[in-house]
Structure formats: C-alpha cells, structure tokens
Scaffold this active site. Structure first.
Site, PDB file in Angstrom:
ATOM      1  N   GLN A  50      -6.777 -18.614 -56.904  1.00  0.00           N
ATOM      2  CA  GLN A  50      -5.243 -18.778 -56.934  1.00  0.00           C
ATOM      3  C   GLN A  50      -4.957 -18.994 -55.487  1.00  0.00           C
ATOM      4  O   GLN A  50      -3.690 -19.369 -55.282  1.00  0.00           O
ATOM      5  CB  GLN A  50      -4.554 -17.384 -57.276  1.00  0.00           C
ATOM      6  CG  GLN A  50      -4.631 -16.851 -58.912  1.00  0.00           C
ATOM      7  CD  GLN A  50      -4.224 -15.312 -59.106  1.00  0.00           C
ATOM      8  OE1 GLN A  50      -4.601 -14.694 -58.854  1.00  0.00           O
ATOM      9  NE2 GLN A  50      -2.859 -15.368 -59.073  1.00  0.00           N
ATOM     10  N   LEU A  89       1.016 -13.657 -60.113  1.00  0.00           N
ATOM     11  CA  LEU A  89       1.519 -14.274 -58.944  1.00  0.00           C
ATOM     12  C   LEU A  89       1.513 -15.976 -58.789  1.00  0.00           C
ATOM     13  O   LEU A  89       2.452 -16.656 -58.165  1.00  0.00           O
ATOM     14  CB  LEU A  89       0.904 -14.085 -57.555  1.00  0.00           C
ATOM     15  CG  LEU A  89       1.234 -13.232 -57.518  1.00  0.00           C
ATOM     16  CD1 LEU A  89      -0.215 -11.966 -56.767  1.00  0.00           C
ATOM     17  CD2 LEU A  89       1.712 -11.714 -57.118  1.00  0.00           C
TER      18      LEU A  89
END
Length: 157
Positions: A50, A89
């Site tokens: 990420q 996220l």
C-alpha cells in the site's frame, strides 16, 4: 515520507509481494514508517504494498496495541465466519460487507525477526486477513458484497 497508493486497478496493489529474506534495520525502519503512515491516515492496518513496497509485511493497531508481522501465514482458520463491513486506505470512500473466518492462527516473524505464532479473533483476526490479502494482490472489494461507493465531498478552505 511515502504516500498510500490508491486505486482498485493499480498494478502495485494487484501483484503478489516478495518474502522478506531477513529482518534488517532497514526492514524495522520500514515497519516504523508503516505504523506512522497508518496512524496519520486513521487506519487500523496497513500492508507494505500500500506504500509501494512489494514485501510481505503488515502492521495493525487494535485497542492501542501495535502489531507487526513479517512473512505472515495463516495456518488455521475457524469454521465459523462473520460478515462485517470493511473499508481500505487504498480504496477511499468504498465500503462493503466481507465474510471472513472469526478466528485465525498466524505464523510470522516479529519486529526483531524472531518466529512467532499468534491466535487472533474478532477485529484483529479480520484486519490481519485483510492485510494478508494485500500481500497476495487481493483487495477487499474482490470478496465484498453490498459495495457502497460514497460520493467524495469537496473541501473548500
């Protein structure tokens, strides 16, 4: 500082991450940076892909307890599953209901490279499963039902 990579078709988020050969000071620094990025973005879990690092590392913080796992592997899951709404996220403004095992047993290396085994249940088990999916290029929307995409609000200053 690194930024969170977003987008359901982002190739970085869709590839399988590499095993960490050895927990070095650089790996520990990456773990600490991941923790900082996760907390700054009001997250409870973050996987290395990420933030653009294709390594098998995840971090999470549940009830003020911080966890980091290097090369995590789920070795056992409960038959009982729970459906719960998840977000990510890397996929802001998207939510969906995901069915996951209620309990898991995990093997990994800790912050210092020592082997650990952990039994997790509830929210911790869910977050670990969500983050391990990231290491395999799987996003929660691949498993979710009743996906909701919230309209993004414009913020004027």
């Amino acid at each position: 500082m690194k930024k969170i990579i977003t987008g359901e078709n982002n190739p970085i988020l869709r590839q399988k991450s590499k095993e960490v050969e050895k927990v070095t000071p650089e790996i520990r620094n990456l773990i600490l940076e991941m923790k900082e990025i996760m907390l700054q973005n009001d997250g409870i879990g973050l996987a290395a892909p990420q933030i653009g690092e294709s390594l098998r590392i995840i971090v999470c913080q549940i009830d003020d307890k911080f966890y980091s796992f290097v090369n995590p592997k789920i070795i056992k899951t409960s038959k009982k599953t729970i459906i719960f709404e998840e977000g990510c996220l890397s996929l802001p403004f998207i939510f969906g209901e995901v069915e996951r095992p209620e309990k898991i047993t995990l093997e990994a290396l800790d912050f210092y490279g020592k082997p650990i085994k952990l039994k997790a249940f509830g929210l911790l088990a869910r977050v670990i499963q969500h983050e391990i999916d990231h290491l395999d290029g799987i996003l929660f929307i691949d498993k979710a039902k009743n996906i909701i995409k919230e309209p993004q609000k414009e913020i004027t200053l």
